[in-house]
Design a protein around this motif. Structure first.
Motif, PDB file in Angstrom:
ATOM      1  N   ASN A 145       1.070 -32.396   3.440  1.00  0.00           N
ATOM      2  CA  ASN A 145       2.290 -31.855   4.028  1.00  0.00           C
ATOM      3  C   ASN A 145       2.719 -32.563   5.306  1.00  0.00           C
ATOM      4  O   ASN A 145       3.387 -31.997   6.161  1.00  0.00           O
ATOM      5  N   ASP A 195       5.097 -35.196   6.699  1.00  0.00           N
ATOM      6  CA  ASP A 195       6.311 -35.832   6.209  1.00  0.00           C
ATOM      7  C   ASP A 195       6.259 -37.322   6.528  1.00  0.00           C
ATOM      8  O   ASP A 195       6.143 -37.716   7.677  1.00  0.00           O
ATOM      9  N   GLU A 242      16.634 -32.195   8.619  1.00  0.00           N
ATOM     10  CA  GLU A 242      16.514 -30.879   7.988  1.00  0.00           C
ATOM     11  C   GLU A 242      15.507 -29.996   8.720  1.00  0.00           C
ATOM     12  O   GLU A 242      15.719 -28.800   8.920  1.00  0.00           O
ATOM     13  N   ARG A 243      14.408 -30.586   9.166  1.00  0.00           N
ATOM     14  CA  ARG A 243      13.364 -29.801   9.844  1.00  0.00           C
ATOM     15  C   ARG A 243      13.781 -29.444  11.257  1.00  0.00           C
ATOM     16  O   ARG A 243      13.513 -28.341  11.742  1.00  0.00           O
ATOM     17  N   VAL A 289      16.375 -26.383  11.232  1.00  0.00           N
ATOM     18  CA  VAL A 289      15.836 -25.020  11.077  1.00  0.00           C
ATOM     19  C   VAL A 289      14.981 -24.626  12.281  1.00  0.00           C
ATOM     20  O   VAL A 289      14.995 -23.462  12.712  1.00  0.00           O
ATOM     21  N   ASN A 290      14.288 -25.597  12.870  1.00  0.00           N
ATOM     22  CA  ASN A 290      13.490 -25.278  14.062  1.00  0.00           C
ATOM     23  C   ASN A 290      14.378 -24.931  15.253  1.00  0.00           C
ATOM     24  O   ASN A 290      14.099 -23.980  15.988  1.00  0.00           O
ATOM     25  N   PHE A 307      17.602 -28.214   1.999  1.00  0.00           N
ATOM     26  CA  PHE A 307      16.420 -27.800   2.747  1.00  0.00           C
ATOM     27  C   PHE A 307      16.772 -26.676   3.712  1.00  0.00           C
ATOM     28  O   PHE A 307      16.033 -25.691   3.839  1.00  0.00           O
ATOM     29  N   VAL A 308      17.922 -26.810   4.377  1.00  0.00           N
ATOM     30  CA  VAL A 308      18.328 -25.799   5.364  1.00  0.00           C
ATOM     31  C   VAL A 308      18.572 -24.464   4.669  1.00  0.00           C
ATOM     32  O   VAL A 308      18.122 -23.412   5.140  1.00  0.00           O
ATOM     33  N   ASP A 337      17.219 -23.449   2.005  1.00  0.00           N
ATOM     34  CA  ASP A 337      15.916 -22.919   1.557  1.00  0.00           C
ATOM     35  C   ASP A 337      15.024 -22.430   2.688  1.00  0.00           C
ATOM     36  O   ASP A 337      14.161 -21.589   2.477  1.00  0.00           O
ATOM     37  N   HIS A 338      15.181 -23.002   3.898  1.00  0.00           N
ATOM     38  CA  HIS A 338      14.223 -22.712   4.968  1.00  0.00           C
ATOM     39  C   HIS A 338      14.824 -22.080   6.223  1.00  0.00           C
ATOM     40  O   HIS A 338      14.122 -21.938   7.221  1.00  0.00           O
ATOM     41  N   ALA A 339      16.101 -21.754   6.203  1.00  0.00           N
ATOM     42  CA  ALA A 339      16.748 -21.285   7.447  1.00  0.00           C
ATOM     43  C   ALA A 339      16.192 -19.935   7.907  1.00  0.00           C
ATOM     44  O   ALA A 339      15.869 -19.074   7.085  1.00  0.00           O
ATOM     45  N   PRO A 340      16.083 -19.741   9.243  1.00  0.00           N
ATOM     46  CA  PRO A 340      15.596 -18.461   9.760  1.00  0.00           C
ATOM     47  C   PRO A 340      16.717 -17.433   9.913  1.00  0.00           C
ATOM     48  O   PRO A 340      16.484 -16.343  10.443  1.00  0.00           O
TER      49      PRO A 340
END
Lengths: 435, 174
Positions: free
Chosen positions: A404, A406, B110-111, B114-115, B150-151, B153-156
């Motif tokens: 995991n 990236d 994308e990461r 969401v962070n 991704f957003v 699928d993973h958004a808070p």
């Protein structure tokens, strides 16, 4: 130490092979964060200490390959000084201006520019100098970066067998197995064109969505802005205008290409001193000195393996697999070199193939030429399969992703796996038609 | 209400129009986020390693006795181009939504999105389906890019996915 003992031939062969394998593994794994030169030199040092190769043989091996060492030096210096003059930045801006605001045309221009730079300065210059320039360019133009980066990386290798100087691998092989320029061009020019056309065509198809837009030419720097010193820039263009035909002429009369590269680099260095555009220290910093240690180590390690007769056996196996036909020679040579280059990287593979090809001297001229050209073709184009170096690197990236983490780099592999086998087969088939 | 808008360099107008819908919300705090993708730099470094050169951007920090190497002119040029482009994109977006809070990040877009949405305590994330490099509007599975996917699928928090108008492609097969 083994100087004092007499070991049976089988043991010396086994020991040499084990050290060679450990060296290759070390180059890929880089234990203790050692660089590749340290690993290769350690392997060579161990062989010398154990008496598996005599110092005289090692020295003779290195002196025999002076043309390769000098070519690496000249090629790196020439590219670095041309970069200092702003030549590559200027060419990048011109490529963008000539694209007339079309992302597609810019993509095509990047391919053409990459081909031109690889042809004259070798694939190193395209992959290492042109790629960041193109990245800066497309960042300023707000275009998607990846298609353009991939174009630079792939064309660096796809256009690296247009001329003998287009890839240092060609020099490594041609130093041991000379081919006349006419034979080189006859066997490799058309496959080059075919491979480049496939590369461009497949990439246009893969990235058709991202390339459909346009860009604002106002965001570009003007060509004058990127030239730091006008007189040195003009002088650089003049020197290169002489070096390019000199390369072709030298290759035609079998004159060492390294002398031309070093002479060109010295002329540029003199100009850089005169216009105070670069100091000796700056020029020295642009050269990767560890490459020389790496190649020297590899030459000695492979020489020791050659002494055991293993590489000769490998050469005989290739000859046997080719069944003595030119078609077999081209296909087996290409496949062997391309696979090997992805397993152990292209420089070690080229040195290994040099040794293996020594056993095909007795074959017919067609088969011999087919093997030499196919080896260059496979070693030059093969790296496009994994792009990031070797299968070991790809496996490592896959493991990281599995954990995991990236990672980038796998995108290269995905594209390489699609396009490279196609290019290898089409290029090899064309080469066979020309033998 | 806190709305975080994700910029990609091609969607300032689209986001500006979407924000008009929320003008009635009081109090409204708008954040504009631009993430510089670090993947191209990593890719370039991988290629450098293949050519037996040291990477431009050190992946590991140097060991304590080693000084941090000075960035090369090319490395500085890359950083400047990325920074200038990010600033220009954020400035352009401010012309559609003055007074918004601007944020610049580096990493995987994308990461980071969401962070940042979680850290900034966003109530709503606005993201476009994909960068609009061409005018032709498309529908279908490939019309949502990997960042938006991704957003979503993973958004808070809730996500408003902005798609371009594509009525001319209808009716689709029933």
């Amino acid at each position: 130490m083994l100087w004092f003992f007499h070991l049976p031939q089988l043991w010396t062969a086994l020991l040499s092979s084990l050290i060679a394998l450990a060296t290759l593994a070390g180059i890929m794994i880089r234990p203790f964060r050692w660089n590749e030169a340290r690993v290769a030199m350690s392997g060579a040092g161990l062989l010398l200490v154990l008496g598996l190769i005599s110092p005289k043989d090692a020295l003779f091996t290195l002196l025999r390959d002076w043309n390769t060492f000098l070519f690496f030096l000249g090629m790196m210096a020439l590219s670095a000084l041309a970069e200092t003059a702003g030549l590559f930045d200027w060419l990048g801006v011109q490529a963008a201006r000539l694209a007339g605001e079309s992302a597609r045309r810019l993509f095509l221009n990047v391919f053409l520019l990459g081909t031109f730079i690889s042809m004259l300065f070798s694939n190193d210059a395209t992959a290492l100098i042109l790629t960041p320039i193109v990245y800066v360019l497309v960042t300023k133009l707000r275009l998607p970066a990846l298609p353009y980066l991939f174009a630079c990386t792939f064309i660096a290798d796809s256009a690296s067998f247009l001329l003998p100087v287009s890839n240092p691998i060609n020099i490594i092989i041609l130093s041991h197995h000379p081919l006349k320029l006419s034979a080189f061009l006859r066997l490799l020019l058309l496959p080059s064109v075919v491979v480049i056309a496939i590369n461009v065509g497949v990439f246009f198809f893969l990235y058709r969505r991202q390339l459909a837009g346009s860009f604002d030419v106002e965001r570009l720097s003007s060509p004058r802005e990127v030239i730091k010193h006008k007189a040195f820039f003009r002088y650089t263009c003049c020197v290169l205008a002489v070096v390019a035909p000199a390369y072709v002429a030298a290759a035609a009369v079998q004159f060492p290409l390294s002398v031309v590269a070093v002479a060109g680099a010295l002329l540029l260095l003199a100009g850089a001193f005169y216009w105070r555009s670069a100091s000796l220290r700056q020029a020295g910093k642009a050269i990767s000195w560890s490459i020389f240690g790496f190649i020297a180590g590899m030459f000695i390690v492979v020489r020791a393996v050659h002494e055991t007769g293993l590489t000769t056996k490998f050469g005989n196996l290739l000859l046997h697999l080719s069944r003595g036909s030119s078609f077999g020679a081209v296909m087996v040579g290409t496949a062997g070199a391309a696979l090997g280059t992805n397993l152990i990287n292209n420089v070690p593979m080229a040195v290994l193939m040099n040794s293996a090809l020594a056993s095909i001297q007795s074959a017919s001229p067609g088969v011999r030429q087919g093997f030499i050209a196919a080896t260059m073709f496979g070693c030059d184009l093969g790296p496009n399969l994994t792009t990031v170096g070797s299968l070991a690197t790809v496996l490592w990236l896959l493991i990281l992703r599995h954990r995991n983490v990236d990672v980038s780099g796998l995108d290269y592999f995905k594209v390489g796996v699609v396009v490279t086998p196609l290019m290898l087969f089409a290029g090899a088939f064309t080469m066979w038609l020309l033998i | 209400m806190r709305i975080l808008c994700c910029l990609d360099g091609t969607n300032a107008e689209q986001i500006g129009k979407a924000l008009e819908m929320f003008s009635a919300f009081e109090p409204l705090t708008v954040g504009m986020l631009h993430v510089t993708d670090t993947r191209p730099r990593e890719d370039m470094d991988l290629v450098r390693e293949r050519f037996w050169r040291h990477p431009l951007h050190a992946r590991h920090p140097p060991a304590p006795p080693e000084p941090t190497p000075r960035p090369s002119p090319r490395e500085e040029e890359i950083s400047e181009a990325e920074k200038a482009s990010a600033e220009e994109i954020l400035k352009e977006c401010l012309s559609y939504c003055g007074g918004a809070e601007t944020m610049e990040r580096e990493g995987r877009p994308e990461r980071e999105i969401v962070n940042v949405a979680a850290e900034w305590r966003a109530d709503l994330l606005i993201v476009c389906s994909q960068a609009r490099y061409r005018m032709k509007e498309e529908i279908g599975p490939k019309s949502v890019g990997h960042v938006a996917r991704f957003v979503v699928d993973h958004a808070p928090c809730p996500v408003l996915l902005l798609r371009p108008m594509a009525r001319q492609q209808f009716p689709i097969n029933r």
